[in-house]
Design a protein around this motif. Sequence first.
Motif, PDB file in Angstrom:
ATOM      1  N   ALA A  87       0.830  -1.206   0.000  1.00  0.00           N
ATOM      2  CA  ALA A  87       0.000   0.000   0.000  1.00  0.00           C
ATOM      3  C   ALA A  87       0.862   1.253   0.000  1.00  0.00           C
ATOM      4  CB  ALA A  87      -0.932  -0.013   1.205  1.00  0.00           C
ATOM      5  N   SER A  88       1.987   1.223   0.720  1.00  0.00           N
ATOM      6  CA  SER A  88       2.854   2.405   0.719  1.00  0.00           C
ATOM      7  C   SER A  88       3.521   2.604  -0.643  1.00  0.00           C
ATOM      8  CB  SER A  88       3.893   2.316   1.830  1.00  0.00           C
ATOM      9  OG  SER A  88       4.740   1.216   1.636  1.00  0.00           O
ATOM     10  N   LEU A  89       3.870   1.519  -1.329  1.00  0.00           N
ATOM     11  CA  LEU A  89       4.403   1.655  -2.698  1.00  0.00           C
ATOM     12  C   LEU A  89       3.355   2.260  -3.624  1.00  0.00           C
ATOM     13  CD1 LEU A  89       6.340  -1.692  -3.251  1.00  0.00           C
ATOM     14  CD2 LEU A  89       7.299   0.598  -3.248  1.00  0.00           C
ATOM     15  N   CYS A  93       3.333   6.026  -5.533  1.00  0.00           N
ATOM     16  CA  CYS A  93       3.058   6.238  -6.967  1.00  0.00           C
ATOM     17  C   CYS A  93       1.878   7.178  -7.155  1.00  0.00           C
ATOM     18  CB  CYS A  93       2.775   4.907  -7.645  1.00  0.00           C
ATOM     19  SG  CYS A  93       4.195   3.826  -7.753  1.00  0.00           S
ATOM     20  N   PHE A  94       0.849   6.996  -6.335  1.00  0.00           N
ATOM     21  CA  PHE A  94      -0.336   7.839  -6.425  1.00  0.00           C
ATOM     22  C   PHE A  94       0.003   9.296  -6.138  1.00  0.00           C
ATOM     23  CE2 PHE A  94      -4.105   9.732  -4.374  1.00  0.00           C
ATOM     24  CZ  PHE A  94      -4.976   9.672  -5.446  1.00  0.00           C
ATOM     25  N   VAL A  95       0.791   9.543  -5.099  1.00  0.00           N
ATOM     26  CA  VAL A  95       1.182  10.914  -4.754  1.00  0.00           C
ATOM     27  C   VAL A  95       2.007  11.529  -5.888  1.00  0.00           C
ATOM     28  CG1 VAL A  95       2.655  12.263  -3.190  1.00  0.00           C
ATOM     29  CG2 VAL A  95       1.032  10.627  -2.263  1.00  0.00           C
ATOM     30  N   PHE A  96       2.915  10.752  -6.475  1.00  0.00           N
ATOM     31  CA  PHE A  96       3.717  11.238  -7.596  1.00  0.00           C
ATOM     32  C   PHE A  96       2.819  11.614  -8.777  1.00  0.00           C
ATOM     33  CE2 PHE A  96       6.162  10.286 -11.498  1.00  0.00           C
ATOM     34  CZ  PHE A  96       7.141  11.263 -11.365  1.00  0.00           C
ATOM     35  N   MET A  97       1.822  10.773  -9.066  1.00  0.00           N
ATOM     36  CA  MET A  97       0.916  11.068 -10.176  1.00  0.00           C
ATOM     37  C   MET A  97       0.064  12.292  -9.892  1.00  0.00           C
ATOM     38  SD  MET A  97      -0.381   7.435 -11.567  1.00  0.00           S
ATOM     39  CE  MET A  97       0.272   6.117 -10.595  1.00  0.00           C
ATOM     40  N   VAL A  98      -0.450  12.409  -8.667  1.00  0.00           N
ATOM     41  CA  VAL A  98      -1.261  13.578  -8.321  1.00  0.00           C
ATOM     42  C   VAL A  98      -0.424  14.852  -8.435  1.00  0.00           C
ATOM     43  CG1 VAL A  98      -2.441  14.741  -6.410  1.00  0.00           C
ATOM     44  CG2 VAL A  98      -2.941  12.351  -6.916  1.00  0.00           C
TER      45      VAL A  98
END
Length: 195
Positions: A87-89, A93-98
């Motif tokens: 989940a942290s990985l 990735c989600f934070v980088f995309m946002v």
Amino acid sequence: MCYDRYVSICKNLHYGTLLGSRVCAHMAAAAWASAFLNALLHMANTFSLPLCHGNALGQFFCEIPHILKLSCSHSKLRDHGLIVLSASLYFGCFVFMVFSYVQIFRALLRIFSERSRHKAFSTCLPYLAVLSLFFSTGTFAYLKPSSISSPSLGLALSILYSVMPPALNLVIYSLRNQELKAAVWKLMTRQVQKH
């Protein structure tokens, strides 16, 4: 993909230096290596679990939360630790995309030409919709409370986050190819009419 769009829209003059073949190869290798390591850790953990409730799953995929329900071991802490690592990985990735898309939309709002802005938004928004579908259904599938758990809901969520995003990507690419074909056809008919 979002980094490519970020560089092409926000730092278009430096595109060749920021996204050269070497950088792309390094990013692909890092993504593959982290995904392989994550899968290897989950596979090793799954094969080490003793199953005392049989081995039949009423699911579309053999997913980790459903395997944990069949396990009779007391290694739940190790299992949940691996899920937290995954989940942290995914969250990273989600934070980088946002972050990338926020920067893209900030840059797009500064574009003066309405046509250029529309073209850039029409390129980014379908991919953002597919990413949102993947992350929201995947997160809900793994973090939903057990009180609303049912085999049909699990099957529907599995299909939504594993089958639909690749299928939608194909549709998006084919629509973009249709636009490209229409533009080429229009250009060719203009050239024929001139002669």
